[in-house]
Scaffold this motif. Structure first.
Motif, PDB file in Angstrom:
ATOM      1  N   TYR A  37      36.207  47.845  41.518  1.00 45.41           N
ATOM      2  CA  TYR A  37      35.043  48.056  42.371  1.00 45.41           C
ATOM      3  C   TYR A  37      35.506  48.088  43.821  1.00 45.41           C
ATOM      4  CZ  TYR A  37      30.829  47.094  45.025  1.00 45.41           C
ATOM      5  OH  TYR A  37      29.812  47.158  45.944  1.00 45.41           O
ATOM      6  N   GLU A  43      34.327  48.551  47.957  1.00 46.07           N
ATOM      7  CA  GLU A  43      33.277  48.637  48.973  1.00 46.07           C
ATOM      8  C   GLU A  43      33.973  48.500  50.319  1.00 46.07           C
ATOM      9  OE1 GLU A  43      29.785  46.109  48.157  1.00 46.07           O
ATOM     10  OE2 GLU A  43      29.802  45.639  50.305  1.00 46.07           O
ATOM     11  N   PRO A  69      32.402  44.698  34.931  1.00 48.15           N
ATOM     12  CA  PRO A  69      31.673  45.495  35.920  1.00 48.15           C
ATOM     13  C   PRO A  69      31.224  44.575  37.054  1.00 48.15           C
ATOM     14  CG  PRO A  69      30.277  45.072  34.027  1.00 48.15           C
ATOM     15  CD  PRO A  69      31.638  44.519  33.685  1.00 48.15           C
ATOM     16  N   VAL A  70      31.038  45.128  38.257  1.00 46.76           N
ATOM     17  CA  VAL A  70      30.744  44.267  39.399  1.00 46.76           C
ATOM     18  C   VAL A  70      29.426  43.509  39.211  1.00 46.76           C
ATOM     19  CG1 VAL A  70      29.561  45.990  40.848  1.00 46.76           C
ATOM     20  CG2 VAL A  70      30.901  44.138  41.918  1.00 46.76           C
ATOM     21  N   ARG A 105      37.966  43.618  42.377  1.00 45.19           N
ATOM     22  CA  ARG A 105      37.005  44.082  43.376  1.00 45.19           C
ATOM     23  C   ARG A 105      37.546  43.973  44.785  1.00 45.19           C
ATOM     24  NH1 ARG A 105      33.945  38.906  44.414  1.00 45.19           N
ATOM     25  NH2 ARG A 105      34.813  37.357  43.020  1.00 45.19           N
TER      26      ARG A 105
END
Lengths: 433, 433
Positions: A222, A224, A344-345, A260
């Protein structure tokens, strides 16, 4: 002993640094390695004015080096996916060992590359792919071999850390600092790889694989970026005793492995919070050792060359040794890699920093806290300052909660008539075991 | 592959931790090492209630293990000099590999031990001897193999760092904190080894040898303890933007190698200044990589076991390999060790913090600064506060100067009639390249 013959592919920043370190420190390196390391060929379309390559032949075709029978070790420093992959696969096919600094290549094509290398009984070494000159691959793969690794967290992109450091130190806005970083040459013209976390996710993918013994799974990371972080958030974090860093985090939980990259509030007193500028650092937590931290320059010609040359020395030492004596590329024997799923996040459990813009009217906070309470989310800190404006920013920190619950809560909060615009959400990590 | 058979000598704190880590993480370790590590015998006069040793024979005679033909690797965790030395030399004589956590043994008898090991073609590994669970030996010896190391500086004694941290955080006096450290079990009943810098000098001696490729020369290390540091000094350092840490420092200069353990003022913003409590950290500066830092727990059962077991895994991997493939114990090939001299402390160049007690009378400062000026010593900062007392403390920081010049200056200053008692002198290091 017989000198080891190296072909350097790519004579840009890192290739030039590698050539220069091998040349300048040739004596010291031979005193350590017990044999000389000789650069016998270089593939590059251009000479590098920083390198006095003398009579070493410079040729344009990298694949010719991969096929040159004189060369023991191919050093891949051209970067990118396609040609680099072809070069590495050809070198392996020809029975040559490979040293590379290419994080993207390893994160995306590593499983295939290591399988081919195992078949041909050659080594593919990649210390320089993560955190430049910090020997973090060696530390995790060998130095912490006694441990069950529980988690790791790192500042593994220098450009992003430079931007976050400037935003904090000088209260500047993201776009302004990015422009400066580009002018200084710290950031590329297209900064996406750095500021959106893709580069960090490549490195994190590699670190997680060697920490837990799982295949490389870049597509499940993930990411960001930091482009939406505002000076206000930096300032509020500071007031709460935290700093915002762009971290790669990987944690082993009973449900699976977290993978992540995102902006993260960490306690201001943590060593990692005090890693500034373009420097990198990685914290690794193992069940026996506890927390260890590794810090240093994550990029640059000679810091990266330091890792490349360390790999060359390692490979050179083991040229005559059997496969049984080698450290496997992903730290665990290839037949022993685990199928532990990457989560999954939405399944990640984390604390949160929330910033919302509310109409200055009684009862707004009650609505917000009710929604959080209904989702089982505890508030650990709150900042709401007196104002004469019609709108007021409200900052909250929450205790740890599963991300899907937080997403639901945020959707409901955003639907409240007195909440204006989006709820800003930044994850919080206490770097605790 | 065939399991590797280990005999653990000593089942105290570290021995017990090593047994427990090998047992608890047996699966994970085998997945990494490609073979199982089996503890087949233990030598200890007492059982350790924290260890479920089951049917593994426990015997009192460590030398019997060294002679046991079933054992591949002897793990020396009994500590001290005499028996440990006999054990290690006997194991080598019997053709066994050795893993030890014994810094005193390596620092004092290492040259002899490594020579014997080379003759018998066995490995003596000692990662756990320096900075506990931090893989600092591996980082310098292998991870930074491309570099000419310029200097290193470390907090390498947890007890000393605990004391310095408490003195700073709580303004407490040395003796009071030491008593608490003893009550907590951080400090021995006889704390000399820790607080006078002997333990740190053992570790520094080892680090310097692997950094520069020189024989172990513990007897040439300069050691100065922290027992004379006062809360006033800690406070003044803070005002000046520094912290006092008990550091081991080794620098390579054109004249020779500095090897010294002493209290040191370092900039408060340095990561090393923010290493607190019992934690250890080492900064290493190499010509290619620049500065890297390694941080973690420097003592304790399982952190130290983490390093011992990593060594066992390394040795296990290389059991079938030839000597050419091994990393030499002091990082450089034994025939390539250098005769670079270790400098006497009088030849060390350093900045200084000086605290003097002066009679409150015009002209005193003029005398002091004249003396410093005559020796070519520049003052970079000064604190003298307004007072109504008859005596006043004067604090000065100087730029870098050779220690013998500073000693001369201090003798002359102490001879001034208006200077009372000794001049307190603490070295200053900016940890700059």
């Amino acid at each position: 002993m017989k000198p080891v013959k190296v072909g350097i592919c790519g004579l840009g920043t890192v290739g030039g640094g590698t050539f220069n370190v091998l040349t300048r420190n040739a004596e010291e390196i031979a005193r350590r390695a017990g044999r000389r390391i000789e650069v016998v060929a270089i593939a590059s379309r251009h000479a590098n004015p920083a390198c006095a390559t003398g009579e070493i032949p410079l040729q344009a075709d990298v694949l010719a080096l991969a096929r040159d029978p004189e060369i023991d070790i191919i050093v891949e420093l051209i970067g990118g996916y396609d040609t680099a992959r072809e070069l590495v696969m050809t070198a392996i096919e020809q029975g040559k060992h490979v040293v590379t600094a290419n994080k993207a290549l390893i994160a995306v094509h590593g499983n295939e590359i290591f399988a081919a290398a195992q078949k041909k009984n050659v080594v593919v070494a990649f210390e320089a792919a993560v955190a430049g000159g910090i020997p973090i691959i060696k530390a995790i793969r060998e130095g912490l071999a006694a441990n069950k690794i529980n988690w790791l967290a790192g500042i593994i992109n220098g450009t992003g850390n430079f931007i976050m450091t400037e935003m904090r130190d000088k209260g500047r806005a993201f776009a302004e600092v990015l422009a400066e970083a580009q002018a200084l040459g710290y950031a590329e013209a297209d900064p996406t790889f750095d500021v959106e976390g893709i580069d960090a996710a490549h490195k994190l993918t590699i670190l997680a694989s060697i920490a837990y013994g799982i295949p490389l799974q870049f597509s499940k990371a993930y990411t960001e970026g930091i482009s939406k972080i505002t000076p206000d958030d930096v300032q509020y974090a500071e007031e709460l005793g935290y700093r915002i860093k762009h971290l790669g985090i990987s944690r082993r939980t009973s449900a699976g492995i977290e993978l992540r990259v995102h902006p993260t509030l960490i306690p201001a007193s943590a060593l990692l919070a005090n890693v500034n500028g373009v420097m990198n650092a990685v914290v690794v937590s193992g069940d026996a050792v506890g927390q260890t931290l590794y810090y240093g320059p994550g990029a640059g010609a000679e810091p990266t060359a330091s890792a490349v040359v360390a790999d060359i020395v390692d490979v050179a030492r083991m040229l005559g040794a059997s496969a049984d004596s080698r450290v496997p590329p992903l730290a665990f024997q290839s037949a022993e890699l685990a199928e532990t799923p990457v989560l999954p996040v939405e399944a990640v459990v984390s604390g949160y920093y929330l910033r919302l813009q509310a109409v200055e009217r009684p009862g707004v906070l009650a609505h917000v806290t009710r929604i959080l309470g209904e989702k089982g989310i505890n508030i650990s800190a709150i900042i709401q300052k007196e104002t004469r404006e019609a709108q007021v920013p409200v900052i909250m920190m929450t205790q740890r909660v599963e991300e899907r619950m937080m997403n639901e809560a945020i959707r409901e909060i955003e639907a409240l008539p007195d909440i204006l615009g989006e709820v800003i959400r930044i994850r919080v990590d206490h770097l605790a075991d």
